[in-house]
Design an enzyme around this catalytic site. Structure first.
Site, PDB file in Angstrom:
ATOM      1  N   GLY A 128       7.915  -1.449  -7.458  1.00 11.41           N
ATOM      2  CA  GLY A 128       7.812  -2.501  -8.086  1.00 11.41           C
ATOM      3  C   GLY A 128       8.981  -3.616  -8.524  1.00 11.41           C
ATOM      4  CD  GLU A 134       6.378   5.964  -5.153  1.00 10.06           C
ATOM      5  OE1 GLU A 134       6.214   6.919  -4.527  1.00 10.06           O
ATOM      6  OE2 GLU A 134       5.189   5.552  -5.468  1.00 10.06           O
ATOM      7  N   GLY A 186       9.746  -0.537  -2.490  1.00 10.82           N
ATOM      8  CA  GLY A 186       9.757  -1.176  -1.203  1.00 10.82           C
ATOM      9  C   GLY A 186      10.540  -2.313  -1.033  1.00 10.82           C
ATOM     10  NE  ARG A 187       7.532  -7.342  -3.821  1.00 12.15           N
ATOM     11  CZ  ARG A 187       6.742  -7.821  -3.080  1.00 12.15           C
ATOM     12  NH1 ARG A 187       6.903  -8.740  -2.144  1.00 12.15           N
ATOM     13  NH2 ARG A 187       5.529  -7.431  -3.479  1.00 12.15           N
ATOM     14  CB  CYS A 244      -5.332 -23.540  16.460  1.00 16.01           C
ATOM     15  SG  CYS A 244      -4.118 -23.929  18.044  1.00 16.01           S
ATOM     16  CE1 TYR A 252       4.629  -3.985   0.926  1.00 14.34           C
ATOM     17  CE2 TYR A 252       6.385  -4.985  -0.607  1.00 14.34           C
ATOM     18  CZ  TYR A 252       5.538  -4.019  -0.240  1.00 14.34           C
ATOM     19  OH  TYR A 252       5.526  -2.906  -1.061  1.00 14.34           O
TER      20      TYR A 252
END
Ligand SMILES: *Cc1c(COP(=O)(O)O)cnc(C)c1O
Length: 378
Positions: free
Chosen positions: A217, A247, A249-250, A325, A354
């Site tokens: 987070g 932990e 991620g981002r 499109c 992400y």
């Protein structure tokens, strides 16, 4: 703005350019900085779902204390890349996934009473490492995806802890609660509170507390200059015998990635300029998913081998739009450019988390981007 090694990799890319460049060294630097900021002994795991490129994960795996996985596929990748420790969360783990996690000696973050019973049955007396993922009653810090203190499919409701089946030994708690929190002081308060809550709750339930995982987070500011300030991440030393884990991620992966797409056409209609790209939201969906404009930098490409004139604009705002499109294929709205030509390349920094992993790659069946993983230099 574009690091030279990234620009160099893009100048060698196939034309028209459409590429992700990843620099694992950035993630490794983040992990080292985070470890420095946290109490000694804190485990820094990397949440694989942010970016599961195997070369990147392998490089991270060698430097992080372990990997956090959320599926059987990620679990297999974690084993292949030599993760020192594996933590496994996810609200819908199958029997096969639980069995694989037991075999891998993963720390399993159990998310319901039913899952706990299934795990005990699958383990059949084998050693299992279990932490309870809890959706706490209390509110959580600010951020974009609140997962506790609010109704969600994640974790066990705090009020159900007292009546859980007790057929497996419990090591502690998993309290991942939020995504993209930019306020490090608030995040520290959340982690400190998670430690206190875990001590009280373990004592109440008669569990010997050994493990508190405060989740990820840690935030990234995609449109401004705010940084998650590690000097404000003041975490108290956990009690003796208790391992604290985080932990993210981002925050580890975002700045390891650059997404680059060549301008195929430049056009104006109804008073707006559009830079139409070889690429788009099927490769980098985050701005479309979150509804923001992702900033780009222009990498000028001077070479123009064609006999016809090169379309060019200067000193105008342009929308960076993709090859799909659908009018929703927009990466950036109204960013000012000094000069932009067909054949130049737009480079979007901060696309390592992400990005590719959450995008709908096969919509319209355009070829995938080239992926270039830079060697570990500087
Ligand atoms: C997604 C996720 C993470 C990583 O979250 P970030 O916001 O990327 O740091 C960590 N733990 C769990 C359980 C997750 O689902």
């Amino acid at each position: 703005m574009i690091p030279e090694r990234v620009a160099a990799a893009l100048r060698e890319a196939r034309r028209p350019v459409c590429a992700y460049v990843y620099a694992p060294a950035v993630a490794i630097g983040r992990i080292a900085a985070l470890r420095e900021a946290l109490p000694t002994g804190t485990r820094v795991l990397y949440a694989v779902k942010a970016n599961s490129n195997p070369d990147l994960v392998r490089a991270i795996s060698a430097h992080a204390d372990g990997l956090e996985v959320a599926s059987g596929g990620e679990l297999a990748l974690a084993r292949e890349t030599g993760a020192k420790e594996i933590a496994f969360a996810g609200p819908a783990k199958t029997d096969d996934e639980l069995a694989a996690a037991v075999t891998a000696h993963a720390m399993i973050h159990v998310e319901s009473a039913h899952e706990l019973r299934r795990l005990a049955h699958i383990a059949q007396g084998r050693a299992v490492r279990v932490a309870l993922r809890v959706n706490r009653a209390a509110d959580t810090p600010s951020g974009s995806h609140r997962m506790t203190g609010t109704p969600t499919p994640f974790g066990i409701a705090e009020e159900d802890l007292d009546t859980l089946p007790r057929d497996l030994p419990i090591s502690g708690f998993h309290l991942h609660a939020v995504s993209n929190n930019l306020d490090a002081a608030a995040h520290a308060a959340f982690i400190n509170d998670a430690l206190t809550w875990s001590e009280h709750t373990a004592a109440r339930l008669g569990i010997t507390l050994r493990y508190v995982n405060a989740g990820g987070g840690f935030g990234i500011d995609y449109t401004g200059d705010t940084t998650f300030d590690l000097s404000r991440l003041q975490i108290r030393t956990p009690p003796k015998g208790v391992t604290l884990a985080v932990e993210p991620g981002r925050w580890i992966a975002a700045d390891t990635g650059w997404y680059a797409a060549e301008v195929i056409d430049l056009k104006r209609n109804h008073g707006r300029w559009f830079a139409v790209l070889r690429g788009g939201t099927h490769h980098f969906r985050l701005p479309a998913a979150w509804g923001y404009s992702h900033p780009f930098t222009v990498l000028p490409i001077d070479d123009w081998p064609h006999p016809f004139p090169r379309p060019e604009v200067s000193d105008v705002p342009v929308d960076a739009t993709g090859e799909l499109c659908t009018p929703r294929d927009v990466l950036t709205r109204g960013q000012h450019v000094d000069r932009l030509r067909v054949g130049d390349v737009l480079v979007l920094a901060r696309t390592g988390a992400y990005g590719w992993d959450i995008s709908h790659h096969d919509f319209l069946r355009h070829p995938y981007p080239e992926v270039k993983v830079l060697r570990h230099v500087g």
